[in-house]
Scaffold this active site. Structure first.
Site, short mmCIF file in Angstrom:
data_model
loop_
_atom_site.label_atom_id
_atom_site.label_comp_id
_atom_site.label_asym_id
_atom_site.label_seq_id
_atom_site.Cartn_x
_atom_site.Cartn_y
_atom_site.Cartn_z
N LEU A 247 6.40 5.92 5.31
CA LEU A 247 4.96 6.15 5.11
C LEU A 247 4.14 6.10 6.40
CD1 LEU A 247 3.46 6.69 2.22
CD2 LEU A 247 5.80 5.96 2.09
N PRO B 249 0.79 -1.23 0.00
CA PRO B 249 0.00 0.00 0.00
C PRO B 249 0.83 1.29 0.00
CG PRO B 249 0.18 -0.82 2.23
CD PRO B 249 0.96 -1.78 1.36
N LEU B 250 2.14 1.17 -0.07
CA LEU B 250 2.96 2.38 0.05
C LEU B 250 2.98 3.15 -1.27
CD1 LEU B 250 6.02 1.10 2.11
CD2 LEU B 250 3.77 1.87 2.91
N CYS B 251 3.13 4.46 -1.16
CA CYS B 251 3.13 5.30 -2.35
C CYS B 251 4.52 5.33 -2.97
CB CYS B 251 2.67 6.70 -1.98
SG CYS B 251 1.06 6.68 -1.22
N THR B 252 4.96 4.17 -3.40
CA THR B 252 6.23 4.07 -4.12
C THR B 252 6.18 2.84 -5.00
OG1 THR B 252 8.55 3.43 -3.89
CG2 THR B 252 7.14 2.99 -2.00
#
Ligand code: PLP
Length: 514
Positions: free
Chosen positions: A382, A341-344
Site C-alpha cells: 500500500l 489503514p490498509l485496504c485489506t
C-alpha cells in the site's frame, strides 16, 4: 511511557516526529544483555540475531553491551558494519547462501560461518579458496527432538534448517573434510520464544549431549559450540521479559562433563538471541484516526497496521497485539476491533481489544515491539511511508531516522542475446587457448567436439554456482592473477563471450602484477 524511563512524553515525541513513531530505549537493551549474560554459563558469548531488528543504532548499543552478531544477508551485514562491527566478529548463517552473498561476506572479512548442509559447507569452502583464505564453520544440525515445547520449533522435526541427522545417518567425518573450510563445532537453534524455562533448559542440555556425541562420531575437535537460544519475551502486548535463574548451573555441569575444555580461552561457547535482547526496548506510538460502528461492534482505525507491525501475523504466528492509551485515563474500557489503514481485511491489529473511550486523535502505544517490528512487516504494501524510529538514551533522543523503500534504475543483465545484437562481428570474438582449455575442462559439455560459441549458455553447459567458483579459481591459477570481486556478476557468467569480456583484461598480467 512518560513514567517508563523518563524523558519526553509520547505526545511530545509525536509533536516533534509525527505519528506513528517507533521509540526505542537504549537502557532497556543494555539491561536485557546484562540479564542474559548473567543467566548463562560464565564467559559465554551472546550473539545478537539481526533478524529481530537490524536498526544499526540498536546494533551499536548491543555492540557497546559486549554482544557480537549473527547475520544472514548482505543487508544485515551492512547494518553490522554500520554499527561498528568488524567482519571478523560476525557469524554468517542461514539456509540458501548464494555465491554472490558469500562473496560479499568474504570481501567484508567474514570468516566464520554456520553451514546448513554439506553442499553449503562445500560452497563456503570454495568461495573461501577463491578469496585466498579458509572459513571456519559451525555445522548446524537438526537433531532428533530433545524436548517438547510450545514455542516455534525450528528443528527437531522435518525442516529446511540444519543437517537432519535422521535423514542423513550415513554422513561421516570424511564428508566434513572439504577444501577451504574447517568444521570446528556445531550450531543448534531448535526453538524460538520458548514459553517456559524448563523446556528451554532441557533443550539446551540436550544440545550439549548431541554435540558431544557427534564430535565423537565424526572425530571433530570442537572448539566452538553455539547452543542457539529460544529465550522469550512478550510481543506487542503487556508483560515483562523473564529473568532466567535455572539455566546457568545445570549447563555448566553438563559442559564440564561433556566438553571439559569449555572454560579454557581457546573454546568459544555461544548463545544467540534476537527478541530477548531488543523486544522490550521498543514501543510503537500511534494515533486513532476514526471510530466506526458496523453491525454489533465498533472499529477503531489506527494510523498504523500490518505494514508497520505484525506483518508476520499473516502467517498465523503472532497473537493479537494490545494497545493502551499513551496517557492514562479513568474512562471505562469498551470492546472494539483495532484495525489499520490498509485496504485489506487482513489489516487487523486486534479483533477483540478494549480501549477506554476511543476517539479520533487519541494517542495509543503498543508496548514490547523492539523485535520483529518494522522490518518483519509488510513495509511495501500500500506504499505508505514507514514510521520514524527514534532512539532514546537518558531520556534524550539520540537518533531519529526513517526507513525508505526506494526504486533504483537497473541496467539489463548482459546475456547471449545482447551479444547477438552486436551483429556478426562479435561472432569472431577471440579468446586465447588457455581460456578455452579452462572452460572446456570446467564444462566438458560445452561445445562438444565442435567450436565453442561465444553465445553458448554456460548455465546450460552445467555451470552452477560451485562450478563458477571453481572455474574462477582455475583461471586465476592458470594466469597467476587475482580476478577482483566486481567481476563476479551473474551477467559475466552468461556465456563464454561475456565471461571473456569481463575477465580478459585481468588475464593478461602486467609486469607489476608479476
Ligand atoms: C531467528 C533466529 C534467532 C533469533 O531468534 P529469537 O527468537 O529472536 O531469539 C537466532 N538464531 C537463529 C539461527 C535464528 O534463525
Amino acid at each position: 511511557m512518560a513514567t517508563d524511563g523518563g524523558g519526553p512524553t509520547a505526545a511530545e515525541l509525536v509533536g516533534r516526529y509525527g505519528s506513528p513513531l517507533y521509540v526505542y530505549r537504549a537502557e532497556k537493551v543494555e539491561a536485557a544483555a546484562a540479564d542474559l549474560r548473567a543467566a548463562l554459563p560464565a564467559g559465554a558469548v551472546v550473539m545478537y540475531s539481526l533478524k529481530a531488528n537490524p536498526h544499526p543504532e540498536l546494533v551499536r548499543v548491543l555492540r557497546g553491551a559486549g554482544c557480537r552478531v549473527e547475520l544472514t544477508s548482505t543487508g544485515e551485514l551492512a547494518s553490522a558494519l554500520a554499527a561498528g562491527f568488524d567482519g571478523a566478529e560476525c557469524l554468517y548463517g542461514g539456509p540458501g547462501k548464494t555465491v554472490e552473498e558469500l562473496t560479499a561476506a568474504f570481501t567484508s572479512g567474514i570468516r566464520h560461518y554456520s553451514v546448513e548442509s554439506l553442499a553449503d559447507l562445500r560452497r563456503v569452502g570454495s568461495v573461501a579458496l577463491a578469496h585466498g583464505t579458509r572459513a571456519t564453520c559451525l555445522l548446524r544440525v537438526n537433531p532428533p527432538s530433545n524436548a517438547g515445547g510450545a514455542g516455534l520449533r525450528m528443528t527437531g522435526q522435518p525442516s529446511q534448517f540444519g543437517l537432519d541427522l535422521d535423514a542423513n545417518p550415513d554422513v561421516t567425518g570424511a564428508d566434513l573434510a572439504v577444501p577451504g573450510a574447517t568444521v570446528h563445532g556445531f550450531h543448534f537453534y531448535p526453538l524460538t520464544n520458548t514459553p517456559d524455562e524448563q523446556t528451554l533448559r532441557e533443550e539446551l542440555l540436550g544440545s550439549v549431549r548431541v554435540a558431544a556425541d557427534l564430535a565423537a562420531r565424526w572425530g571433530i575437535e570442537v572448539t566452538h559450540l553455539d547452543l542457539g537460544g529460544g529465550f522469550s519475551t512478550p510481543y506487542a502486548g503487556e508483560g515483562d521479559r523473564p529473568v532466567y535463574t535455572t539455566l546457568r548451573e545445570p549447563l555448566e555441569r553438563e559442559l564440564d562433563a561433556r566438553f571439559p575444555a569449555w572454560r579454557t580461552p581457546g573454546f568459544e561457547l555461544v548463545f544467540e538471541s534476537g527478541r530477548y535482547l531488543v523486544g522490550d526496548s521498543g514501543t510503537l506510538v500511534c494515533t486513532v484516526t476514526d471510530v466506526k460502528t458496523s453491525g454489533p461492534g465498533t472499529y477503531t482505525v489506527l494510523d498504523t497496521g500490518i505494514h508497520h507491525l505484525g506483518g508476520l501475523s499473516g502467517i498465523g504466528r503472532l497473537r493479537p497485539m494490545t494497545a493502551r492509551p499513551a496517557t492514562p485515563t479513568d474512562a471505562e474500557r469498551v470492546p472494539t476491533s483495532l484495525v489499520g489503514p490498509l485496504c485489506t481485511p487482513a489489516d487487523i491489529v486486534n479483533r477483540a481489544a478494549s480501549l477506554p473511550a476511543p476517539h479520533p486523535g487519541q494517542l495509543l502505544e503498543i508496548p514490547n515491539v523492539g523485535a520483529y517490528g518494522l522490518t518483519a512487516s509488510l513495509v511495501g504494501f500500500l506504499s505508505r511511508p514507514a514510521p520514524t524510529e527514534v532512539l532514546l538514551r537518558g531520556g534524550a533522543v539520540v537518533h531519529a531516522s526513517r526507513l525508505r523503500l526506494a526504486r533504483e534504475p537497473v541496467t539489463e543483465l548482459r546475456t547471449g542475446d545482447a551479444y547477438q545484437e552486436k551483429g556478426p562481428d562479435h561472432m569472431s570474438v577471440q579468446w586465447d587457448a588457455e581460456f578455452e582449455k579452462q572452460l572446456r575442462e570446467a564444462l566438458p559439455r560445452l561445445g562438444g567436439d565442435g567450436p565453442v560459441s561465444p553465445e553458448a549458455s554456460l548455465r546450460a553447459a552445467g555451470l552452477d554456482s560451485l562450478a563458477t567458483v571453481e572455474l574462477l579459481v582455475k583461471l586465476e591459477e592458470a594466469y597467476g592473477v587475482q580476478i577482483p570481486d566486481e567481476v563476479l556478476t551473474p551477467a559475466a557468467f552468461a556465456s563464454p563471450g561475456s565471461l571473456w569480456e569481463a575477465v580478459s583484461d585481468r588475464l593478461r598480467p602486467t609486469v607489476s602484477q608479476g
